[in-house]
Design a protein around this motif. Sequence first.
Motif, PDB file in Angstrom:
ATOM      1  N   ASP A 173      -2.589   9.643   7.486  1.00 43.63           N
ATOM      2  CA  ASP A 173      -2.051  10.587   6.504  1.00 43.63           C
ATOM      3  C   ASP A 173      -2.922  11.834   6.420  1.00 43.63           C
ATOM      4  OD1 ASP A 173      -0.335  11.549   4.561  1.00 43.63           O
ATOM      5  OD2 ASP A 173      -1.310  10.469   2.939  1.00 43.63           O
ATOM      6  N   ARG A 174      -4.239  11.644   6.374  1.00 46.63           N
ATOM      7  CA  ARG A 174      -5.150  12.793   6.277  1.00 46.63           C
ATOM      8  C   ARG A 174      -5.065  13.686   7.510  1.00 46.63           C
ATOM      9  NH1 ARG A 174      -8.485   8.709   4.182  1.00 46.63           N
ATOM     10  NH2 ARG A 174      -9.523   8.463   6.199  1.00 46.63           N
ATOM     11  N   TRP A 187      -6.619   2.668   8.184  1.00 50.34           N
ATOM     12  CA  TRP A 187      -6.013   3.414   9.295  1.00 50.34           C
ATOM     13  C   TRP A 187      -4.822   4.238   8.815  1.00 50.34           C
ATOM     14  CZ3 TRP A 187      -5.713   5.628  13.810  1.00 50.34           C
ATOM     15  CH2 TRP A 187      -4.473   5.774  14.448  1.00 50.34           C
ATOM     16  N   LEU A 188      -3.973   3.656   7.981  1.00 50.20           N
ATOM     17  CA  LEU A 188      -2.807   4.385   7.484  1.00 50.20           C
ATOM     18  C   LEU A 188      -3.228   5.614   6.675  1.00 50.20           C
ATOM     19  CD1 LEU A 188      -0.492   1.437   6.376  1.00 50.20           C
ATOM     20  CD2 LEU A 188      -0.339   2.784   8.474  1.00 50.20           C
ATOM     21  N   HIS A 189      -4.242   5.471   5.853  1.00 51.91           N
ATOM     22  CA  HIS A 189      -4.710   6.619   5.068  1.00 51.91           C
ATOM     23  C   HIS A 189      -5.364   7.675   5.971  1.00 51.91           C
ATOM     24  CE1 HIS A 189      -3.704   5.177   1.084  1.00 51.91           C
ATOM     25  NE2 HIS A 189      -4.170   3.977   1.412  1.00 51.91           N
ATOM     26  N   HIS A 190      -6.047   7.220   7.015  1.00 53.28           N
ATOM     27  CA  HIS A 190      -6.609   8.164   7.988  1.00 53.28           C
ATOM     28  C   HIS A 190      -5.494   8.960   8.665  1.00 53.28           C
ATOM     29  CE1 HIS A 190      -8.868   9.731  11.416  1.00 53.28           C
ATOM     30  NE2 HIS A 190      -7.976   9.163  12.209  1.00 53.28           N
ATOM     31  N   GLU A 200       0.841  -1.198   0.000  1.00 50.65           N
ATOM     32  CA  GLU A 200       0.000   0.000   0.000  1.00 50.65           C
ATOM     33  C   GLU A 200       0.881   1.254   0.000  1.00 50.65           C
ATOM     34  OE1 GLU A 200      -3.874   1.739   0.013  1.00 50.65           O
ATOM     35  OE2 GLU A 200      -3.276  -0.375  -0.111  1.00 50.65           O
ATOM     36  N   HIS A 201       0.524   2.206  -0.844  1.00 51.64           N
ATOM     37  CA  HIS A 201       1.206   3.497  -0.863  1.00 51.64           C
ATOM     38  C   HIS A 201       0.403   4.464   0.008  1.00 51.64           C
ATOM     39  CE1 HIS A 201       4.067   2.657  -4.216  1.00 51.64           C
ATOM     40  NE2 HIS A 201       3.162   1.716  -4.459  1.00 51.64           N
ATOM     41  N   ALA A 202       1.066   5.013   1.011  1.00 50.53           N
ATOM     42  CA  ALA A 202       0.405   5.963   1.911  1.00 50.53           C
ATOM     43  C   ALA A 202       1.483   6.750   2.648  1.00 50.53           C
ATOM     44  CB  ALA A 202      -0.481   5.232   2.930  1.00 50.53           C
ATOM     45  N   MET A 203       1.124   7.940   3.114  1.00 46.96           N
ATOM     46  CA  MET A 203       2.022   8.749   3.935  1.00 46.96           C
ATOM     47  C   MET A 203       3.360   9.020   3.232  1.00 46.96           C
ATOM     48  SD  MET A 203       1.157   6.837   7.557  1.00 46.96           S
ATOM     49  CE  MET A 203       2.436   7.690   8.477  1.00 46.96           C
ATOM     50  N   GLY A 204       3.339   9.052   1.916  1.00 47.09           N
ATOM     51  CA  GLY A 204       4.546   9.360   1.167  1.00 47.09           C
ATOM     52  C   GLY A 204       5.552   8.237   1.099  1.00 47.09           C
ATOM     53  N   THR A 205       5.150   7.014   1.445  1.00 48.99           N
ATOM     54  CA  THR A 205       6.070   5.880   1.393  1.00 48.99           C
ATOM     55  C   THR A 205       5.298   4.620   1.032  1.00 48.99           C
ATOM     56  OG1 THR A 205       7.892   4.793   2.577  1.00 48.99           O
ATOM     57  CG2 THR A 205       5.902   5.258   3.848  1.00 48.99           C
ATOM     58  N   VAL A 206       5.982   3.485   1.060  1.00 47.00           N
ATOM     59  CA  VAL A 206       5.374   2.203   0.711  1.00 47.00           C
ATOM     60  C   VAL A 206       5.288   1.334   1.956  1.00 47.00           C
ATOM     61  CG1 VAL A 206       5.572   0.130  -0.699  1.00 47.00           C
ATOM     62  CG2 VAL A 206       6.269   2.343  -1.637  1.00 47.00           C
ATOM     63  N   PHE A 207       4.124   0.779   2.192  1.00 47.04           N
ATOM     64  CA  PHE A 207       3.900  -0.140   3.303  1.00 47.04           C
ATOM     65  C   PHE A 207       3.659  -1.538   2.751  1.00 47.04           C
ATOM     66  CE2 PHE A 207       2.766   3.989   4.866  1.00 47.04           C
ATOM     67  CZ  PHE A 207       3.175   3.994   6.186  1.00 47.04           C
ATOM     68  N   PRO A 222       2.106  16.895   7.235  1.00 43.37           N
ATOM     69  CA  PRO A 222       2.466  18.314   7.236  1.00 43.37           C
ATOM     70  C   PRO A 222       2.469  18.907   5.835  1.00 43.37           C
ATOM     71  CG  PRO A 222       4.449  16.991   7.445  1.00 43.37           C
ATOM     72  CD  PRO A 222       3.282  16.031   7.466  1.00 43.37           C
ATOM     73  N   TYR A 223       2.273  18.070   4.815  1.00 42.56           N
ATOM     74  CA  TYR A 223       2.292  18.521   3.428  1.00 42.56           C
ATOM     75  C   TYR A 223       0.890  18.770   2.879  1.00 42.56           C
ATOM     76  CZ  TYR A 223       6.947  16.585   3.975  1.00 42.56           C
ATOM     77  OH  TYR A 223       8.198  16.287   4.448  1.00 42.56           O
ATOM     78  N   ARG A 224      -0.135  18.396   3.650  1.00 38.41           N
ATOM     79  CA  ARG A 224      -1.515  18.589   3.202  1.00 38.41           C
ATOM     80  C   ARG A 224      -2.077  19.827   3.888  1.00 38.41           C
ATOM     81  NH1 ARG A 224      -4.143  12.706   2.340  1.00 38.41           N
ATOM     82  NH2 ARG A 224      -5.991  14.000   2.073  1.00 38.41           N
ATOM     83  N   PRO A 225      -2.490  20.831   3.120  1.00 33.88           N
ATOM     84  CA  PRO A 225      -2.984  22.057   3.760  1.00 33.88           C
ATOM     85  C   PRO A 225      -4.260  21.845   4.567  1.00 33.88           C
ATOM     86  CG  PRO A 225      -3.363  22.111   1.374  1.00 33.88           C
ATOM     87  CD  PRO A 225      -2.480  20.932   1.646  1.00 33.88           C
ATOM     88  N   ASP A 226      -4.978  20.742   4.279  1.00 35.40           N
ATOM     89  CA  ASP A 226      -6.227  20.483   4.979  1.00 35.40           C
ATOM     90  C   ASP A 226      -6.065  19.521   6.153  1.00 35.40           C
ATOM     91  OD1 ASP A 226      -5.595  18.349   3.323  1.00 35.40           O
ATOM     92  OD2 ASP A 226      -7.690  17.806   2.942  1.00 35.40           O
ATOM     93  N   SER A 227      -4.836  19.037   6.422  1.00 30.48           N
ATOM     94  CA  SER A 227      -4.666  18.092   7.538  1.00 30.48           C
ATOM     95  C   SER A 227      -4.853  18.825   8.863  1.00 30.48           C
ATOM     96  CB  SER A 227      -3.288  17.439   7.485  1.00 30.48           C
ATOM     97  OG  SER A 227      -2.281  18.319   7.944  1.00 30.48           O
ATOM     98  N   GLN A 228      -5.228  18.056   9.879  1.00 28.38           N
ATOM     99  CA  GLN A 228      -5.430  18.662  11.190  1.00 28.38           C
ATOM    100  C   GLN A 228      -4.128  19.225  11.746  1.00 28.38           C
ATOM    101  OE1 GLN A 228      -7.647  16.086  13.850  1.00 28.38           O
ATOM    102  NE2 GLN A 228      -9.058  15.485  12.213  1.00 28.38           N
ATOM    103  N   VAL A 229      -3.012  18.541  11.504  1.00 26.29           N
ATOM    104  CA  VAL A 229      -1.734  19.035  12.000  1.00 26.29           C
ATOM    105  C   VAL A 229      -1.351  20.349  11.323  1.00 26.29           C
ATOM    106  CG1 VAL A 229       0.755  18.591  11.858  1.00 26.29           C
ATOM    107  CG2 VAL A 229      -0.757  16.905  12.888  1.00 26.29           C
TER     108      VAL A 229
END
Length: 257
Positions: free
Chosen positions: A43-44, A38-41, A9-16, A48-55
Amino acid sequence: MPEGIRHVEHAMGTVFSFDIRMPRSPSIAAALAQAVAWLHHVDRVFSPYRPDSQVTRLADGRAGLGECDPEVAEVLRLGAEFERATGGAFTCEPGGRLDPSGVVKGWAIERASTILHDAGAHDHCVNGGGDVQARGEAGPGEPWRIGIADPGDRGRLIAAVSGNDIAVATSGTAERGRHILDPRTGRPAAGLVSVTLVGRHLTDVDALATAAFAMGDAARAWLEARPEIEALGITSEGGLWWTPGFEDLALLPSRRA
């Protein structure tokens, strides 16, 4: 060995990668889907690269902690604990801006592993960008074996560790150069090319590997004082060192600092 399940799975800018060494069942298949979701959640919520992320919104002052998912407070609490434990060599505010990425990946992988384990997939390995959480056995009576790449030659293994319930994380310059700053000085960390930590929980070893790399030459003594973690370090001069208990876990190279 029963036929298992493998998934990438590709998520969070890397490969799992998920490697489940148990027969497919409806509950295990559902748990794998839950772990991937869960991994995609994560990421959302945390990217820090997503302007809409909670962080990102929290870092920009566009949201308060009370408006974020409870996991954000959990990760920031863990980050504060790691900062205290490392004397400031770890931070969730690299460069002065909120970015808990140093906690998030290991924590997310360990939680994905727990989802699988709780569903009955007791023998599995989750690898996220080279950081690994393994549970149970690779086969009947067979431990998991996890290679540690030579940062100077990614096609070559410099050592391999084995165990059952085991977590392995590496921090270094091989992938992104000297991107890790020492929070205490604000300058790129020096003294090490790579440091690999082995323990039980990936949340801990992943964050502490980042801190150990930032410590540079001081990392060796600091890690030798932590009995729950073993480590292998590669110095900027190309020498190797490892903590005494690392020899019980690993096939080791011949040269040593």
